[in-house]
Design an enzyme around this catalytic site. Sequence first.
Site, PDB file in Angstrom:
ATOM      1  N   HIS A 149       0.824  -1.203   0.000  1.00 59.51           N
ATOM      2  CA  HIS A 149       0.000   0.000   0.000  1.00 59.51           C
ATOM      3  C   HIS A 149       0.865   1.264   0.000  1.00 59.51           C
ATOM      4  CE1 HIS A 149       1.050  -0.629   4.218  1.00 59.51           C
ATOM      5  NE2 HIS A 149       0.775   0.653   4.437  1.00 59.51           N
ATOM      6  N   ASP A 184       0.401   4.826   2.021  1.00 54.15           N
ATOM      7  CA  ASP A 184      -0.399   5.219   3.177  1.00 54.15           C
ATOM      8  C   ASP A 184      -1.537   6.166   2.800  1.00 54.15           C
ATOM      9  OD1 ASP A 184       1.095   3.757   5.124  1.00 54.15           O
ATOM     10  OD2 ASP A 184       2.665   5.279   4.996  1.00 54.15           O
ATOM     11  N   HIS A 197       4.678   0.141  -0.094  1.00 54.84           N
ATOM     12  CA  HIS A 197       5.454  -0.648   0.860  1.00 54.84           C
ATOM     13  C   HIS A 197       4.600  -1.723   1.496  1.00 54.84           C
ATOM     14  CE1 HIS A 197       3.650   2.566   3.316  1.00 54.84           C
ATOM     15  NE2 HIS A 197       3.729   1.726   4.353  1.00 54.84           N
ATOM     16  N   ARG A 241       4.767   6.307  13.561  1.00 50.86           N
ATOM     17  CA  ARG A 241       4.805   6.956  12.245  1.00 50.86           C
ATOM     18  C   ARG A 241       4.315   8.394  12.335  1.00 50.86           C
ATOM     19  NH1 ARG A 241       0.856   4.531   7.983  1.00 50.86           N
ATOM     20  NH2 ARG A 241      -0.384   6.410   8.311  1.00 50.86           N
TER      21      ARG A 241
END
Length: 409
Positions: free
Chosen positions: A195, A197, A344, A359
């Site tokens: 995906h 993000d 990723h 994150r």
Amino acid sequence: MAPVATADANATATNGTANGPVKAAKAAASVATQLFNPFYSPDVSGDANDGDYPFANLKPHWPDVKWEPLGEIEVQDRGHFADPEKKSLLSAASKVQHLTPAIGTELSGIDLRQLTDAQKDELALLVAERGVVFFRDQEISIREQLELGRHWGPLHKHATTPVPREPGLEEVHVVYNDGSRRPDPSAFSKLELWHSDVSYELQPPSATSLKVITGPPYGGDTLWSSGYALYSSFSPGFQKYLEGLSAVHSAVAQADGARAAGHTVRREPVESVHPVVRVHPVTGWKSIYVNPGFTRRIVGVPKAESDAILELLFRQIAENPDFQVRFRWEPNSVAIWDNRVVTHSATFDFWPHTRHALRATPHGERPTSVADYEKATGKVAKDRQLELWKQQGLPLPNLDSTVSRGYTD
């Protein structure tokens, strides 16, 4: 997000007596409701077993709050202000190691807490060019990590995934898995975990950072795949065709997964239409912008055509090693990647060990198609690989040639 396991008790629920078939059907339905897609359904394992865990204050928490829908956000890419040669940043590093030709660079000897604004701008440019940049032995705190992210843009607050227990960190996305739940491979395929993000947002993220604070002794690697390299791999005719397409990116499944797990959806899910090929505003390079996690369909083409194109793109993202880099995390490792030009996926091979990461996710601009970029800037959008070959004085490939360019190892 992590694979979610079903409780062992559910596996025995299909035993029946006089109403066996009915009971079995109900039990099967009950099990099915527990088999959440791991990418969309949160892992609640961080709620217990604190013990003497040093980062208990940063374990996952799902606040019961509601947020307003996101509107247009003004962003200015800091890479525009960077020295193209990145002298300030690179001269401060003790080692600069490119990990593959297509993607990934590791910088040694840099303390992310000590970066000047000029170095932060140059780092944004390096991330835009290389897709993802890695650092090890970083003592940067989560609040300092957020401040670094704010230099690159207003920070995104996720509508469904957990935030730290510690108050005031609603802009942090928590990644947490421990030994309390075994990943269930019947609930997910590896391909669908790739995906970019929150690509469903109107203005998806730009330079995004993740710091691992607790990790397994081995396993739990993350892979990134270059959208630049994927675009460059196709024939000119197919590139041109893709440049004219747009695709729907959806948050609905992620919101449904959160609700199924009993959590509040803090902001109602959205769907956005983005170009299949977007142009990075600083590099001017073209990148494929679809991903298995959130891209649902291509607009304005028959479903069979949409399915075939997305299947090709998704499989190239996930399966072509020439486009990828794989990073082995250690505690205090940091990765910073440009969500506009890479996808990723994590590897969930580390059970029963704990993996805990934080994150920070700045918003980028609204994705820009090739046509819109060229109209707005008066510049011609470029193919990254061709540009690098030109810079290196290398001959460009004869794309009309029928001569095989095979390779055997």
